[in-house]
Design a protein around this motif. Structure first.
Motif, PDB file in Angstrom:
ATOM      1  N   VAL A 208       0.976  -1.360  -0.102  1.00 26.68           N
ATOM      2  CA  VAL A 208       0.044  -0.081  -0.085  1.00 26.68           C
ATOM      3  C   VAL A 208       0.831   1.136  -0.051  1.00 26.68           C
ATOM      4  O   VAL A 208       0.687   2.148  -0.852  1.00 26.68           O
ATOM      5  CB  VAL A 208      -0.861   0.014   1.173  1.00 26.68           C
ATOM      6  N   LEU A 209       2.069   1.289   0.943  1.00 29.10           N
ATOM      7  CA  LEU A 209       2.955   2.524   0.658  1.00 29.10           C
ATOM      8  C   LEU A 209       3.603   2.674  -0.625  1.00 29.10           C
ATOM      9  O   LEU A 209       3.672   3.775  -1.121  1.00 29.10           O
ATOM     10  CB  LEU A 209       3.927   2.137   1.768  1.00 29.10           C
ATOM     11  N   GLU A 210       3.627   1.539  -1.341  1.00 27.96           N
ATOM     12  CA  GLU A 210       4.218   1.608  -2.709  1.00 27.96           C
ATOM     13  C   GLU A 210       3.151   2.479  -3.536  1.00 27.96           C
ATOM     14  O   GLU A 210       3.625   3.211  -4.449  1.00 27.96           O
ATOM     15  CB  GLU A 210       4.672   0.248  -3.327  1.00 27.96           C
ATOM     16  N   VAL A 211       2.040   2.046  -3.370  1.00 24.88           N
ATOM     17  CA  VAL A 211       1.003   2.395  -4.298  1.00 24.88           C
ATOM     18  C   VAL A 211       0.749   3.878  -4.038  1.00 24.88           C
ATOM     19  O   VAL A 211       0.079   4.536  -4.896  1.00 24.88           O
ATOM     20  CB  VAL A 211      -0.251   1.482  -4.412  1.00 24.88           C
ATOM     21  N   LEU A 212       0.709   4.209  -2.513  1.00 19.02           N
ATOM     22  CA  LEU A 212       0.192   5.615  -2.264  1.00 19.02           C
ATOM     23  C   LEU A 212       1.032   6.623  -2.853  1.00 19.02           C
ATOM     24  O   LEU A 212       0.546   7.663  -2.941  1.00 19.02           O
ATOM     25  CB  LEU A 212       0.247   5.760  -0.900  1.00 19.02           C
ATOM     26  N   GLY A 213       2.105   6.308  -3.444  1.00 16.19           N
ATOM     27  CA  GLY A 213       3.075   7.303  -4.213  1.00 16.19           C
ATOM     28  C   GLY A 213       2.993   7.440  -5.473  1.00 16.19           C
ATOM     29  O   GLY A 213       3.652   8.343  -6.063  1.00 16.19           O
ATOM     30  N   GLU A 214       2.015   6.632  -6.302  1.00 15.86           N
ATOM     31  CA  GLU A 214       1.665   6.657  -7.643  1.00 15.86           C
ATOM     32  C   GLU A 214       0.873   8.004  -7.999  1.00 15.86           C
ATOM     33  O   GLU A 214      -0.072   8.593  -7.177  1.00 15.86           O
ATOM     34  CB  GLU A 214       0.727   5.465  -7.962  1.00 15.86           C
ATOM     35  N   ASP A 215       0.813   8.278  -8.950  1.00 12.69           N
ATOM     36  CA  ASP A 215       0.566   9.692  -9.672  1.00 12.69           C
ATOM     37  C   ASP A 215      -1.229   9.428  -9.632  1.00 12.69           C
ATOM     38  O   ASP A 215      -1.996  10.581  -9.192  1.00 12.69           O
ATOM     39  CB  ASP A 215       0.655   9.814 -11.252  1.00 12.69           C
ATOM     40  N   TYR A 216      -1.878   8.454 -10.059  1.00 13.39           N
ATOM     41  CA  TYR A 216      -3.290   8.436 -10.013  1.00 13.39           C
ATOM     42  C   TYR A 216      -4.000   8.481  -8.525  1.00 13.39           C
ATOM     43  O   TYR A 216      -4.937   8.644  -8.271  1.00 13.39           O
ATOM     44  CB  TYR A 216      -3.661   6.913 -10.656  1.00 13.39           C
ATOM     45  N   VAL A 217      -2.994   8.091  -7.481  1.00 18.93           N
ATOM     46  CA  VAL A 217      -3.446   8.230  -6.194  1.00 18.93           C
ATOM     47  C   VAL A 217      -3.635   9.755  -5.922  1.00 18.93           C
ATOM     48  O   VAL A 217      -4.514  10.224  -5.194  1.00 18.93           O
ATOM     49  CB  VAL A 217      -2.620   7.477  -5.065  1.00 18.93           C
ATOM     50  N   ARG A 233     -10.566   1.850  -2.440  1.00 16.89           N
ATOM     51  CA  ARG A 233     -10.974   1.948  -3.834  1.00 16.89           C
ATOM     52  C   ARG A 233      -9.624   1.972  -4.674  1.00 16.89           C
ATOM     53  O   ARG A 233      -9.670   1.610  -6.031  1.00 16.89           O
ATOM     54  CB  ARG A 233     -11.729   2.953  -4.143  1.00 16.89           C
ATOM     55  N   HIS A 234      -8.607   2.538  -4.247  1.00 15.89           N
ATOM     56  CA  HIS A 234      -7.452   2.972  -5.298  1.00 15.89           C
ATOM     57  C   HIS A 234      -6.258   2.271  -4.881  1.00 15.89           C
ATOM     58  O   HIS A 234      -5.462   1.432  -5.570  1.00 15.89           O
ATOM     59  CB  HIS A 234      -7.200   4.539  -5.577  1.00 15.89           C
ATOM     60  N   ALA A 235      -5.770   2.414  -3.533  1.00  9.54           N
ATOM     61  CA  ALA A 235      -4.566   1.784  -3.127  1.00  9.54           C
ATOM     62  C   ALA A 235      -4.649   0.413  -2.983  1.00  9.54           C
ATOM     63  O   ALA A 235      -3.704  -0.212  -3.674  1.00  9.54           O
ATOM     64  CB  ALA A 235      -4.000   2.767  -1.910  1.00  9.54           C
TER      65      ALA A 235
END
Length: 318
Positions: A208-217, A233-235
């Motif tokens: 989740v930490l890795e995904v939270l840094g993505e542009d779409y988040v 719904r996103h992360a």
């Protein structure tokens, strides 16, 4: 959130899985060969176990001939492979019953324990991992990671007897051992589930930490979505692939038999059956149990590959 391409046809997915299925069959043959050789080469004689050390040599030789143990290893191995092709796992040397019947009796309890343990692990790990990622560096994160470290560090052979001492002997809430009702499942499931939850919570947090840094988040946050919507719904949705890998591996290992936990709680599953077969030098039963464990593990991992495609169509089974 990144857009996904069209879902591949299931025929294409099945064709792409053929190399993995071939590799799995090769690994299964290797497991059968290795177990056959090891169980025959380690010290000990099943005839002595069955008749006792005081048996006459003539009786021992007669039983060894009747069981086919006096034949060359190569002949025994080829005969074993031939029976496998016919789905004949042989007869237990100790119980004098078909191995397939003994295994079928133990699969149900192991499946019951595996599903309960993994369900408990998922219920604990996903909220803990998501909250730890959301409150990174704060008290919630430190508490979740402390639980994770303790759960991973405490061995099952220590936690199991401790739970028996507290909840069975002192409080009298659960049975001490065996499989005598729904409450007898609680302590084995907690023993296995807490350790699995500890490992899984760290994986959820990291993913989740890795995904939270993505542009779409960041875009979702800029549009005014609340923290819960962003997380769930996103992360979490896009962090599922590594989590699913770990869940598949854990479930395959549980179905293979949690030997220590089943032994501590006298749970009549595959793990305890395998220990009993090794102690009695029951060649056909050991080979059948290991074969079933390996086949289950490979099947679960192949199913995990199919789930990859269902969750993220961009992923192609290799």
């Amino acid at each position: 959130m990144p857009t996904a391409g069209p879902k591949p046809a299931w025929g294409g997915i099945a064709f792409s899985l053929l190399p993995r299925i071939g590799l799995s069959l090769s690994m299964l043959l290797g497991v059968c060969t290795l177990v056959f050789l090891l169980i025959h080469l380690v010290p000990g004689d099943p005839v002595e176990v069955m008749l006792g050390e005081g048996a006459r040599p003539a009786d021992q030789e007669a039983l060894r001939h009747a069981l086919g143990l006096d034949r060359p290893l190569s002949a025994q191995y080829l005969e074993y492979l031939g029976r496998l092709v016919r789905l004949d796992l042989g007869v237990s040397l100790h119980a004098q019953r078909p191995v397939l019947d003994l295994l079928s009796e133990r699969v149900g309890p192991t499946l019951e324990l595996a599903v309960a343990s993994l369900s408990l692990a998922i219920v604990l790990a996903i909220p803990l991992g998501v909250l730890a990622a959301h409150y990174r560096g704060r008290g919630v994160d430190r508490a979740a990671m402390t639980f994770s470290m303790l759960g991973a560090a405490i061995p099952n052979f220590w936690l199991g007897p401790l739970l028996i001492l507290v909840f069975s002997l002192w409080l009298g809430w659960t049975p001490v051992s065996g499989r005598d009702g729904p409450f007898s499942l609680v302590l084995p499931a907690v023993t296995l589930g807490t350790g699995l939850a500890a490992v899984l919570a760290r994986m959820v947090r990291s993913s989740v930490l890795e995904v939270l840094g993505e542009d779409y988040v960041r875009t979702a946050r800029a549009k005014g979505l609340g923290p819960l919507a962003v997380l769930w719904r996103h992360a979490l949705r896009n962090a599922w692939l590594p989590i699913l890998t770990l869940v598949g591996l854990q479930f395959g290992a549980l179905l293979g038999g949690a030997v220590i936990t089943e032994t501590v709680f006298s749970w009549p599953g595959l793990g305890s059956l395998l220990v009993e077969a090794i102690q009695t030098r029951d060649y056909p039963l050991v080979q059948g149990a290991v074969l079933l464990i390996a086949l289950t593990y490979l099947a679960v991992n192949t199913l995990t590959d199919l789930l990859y495609v269902a969750i993220d169509p961009r992923v192609r089974a290799v």
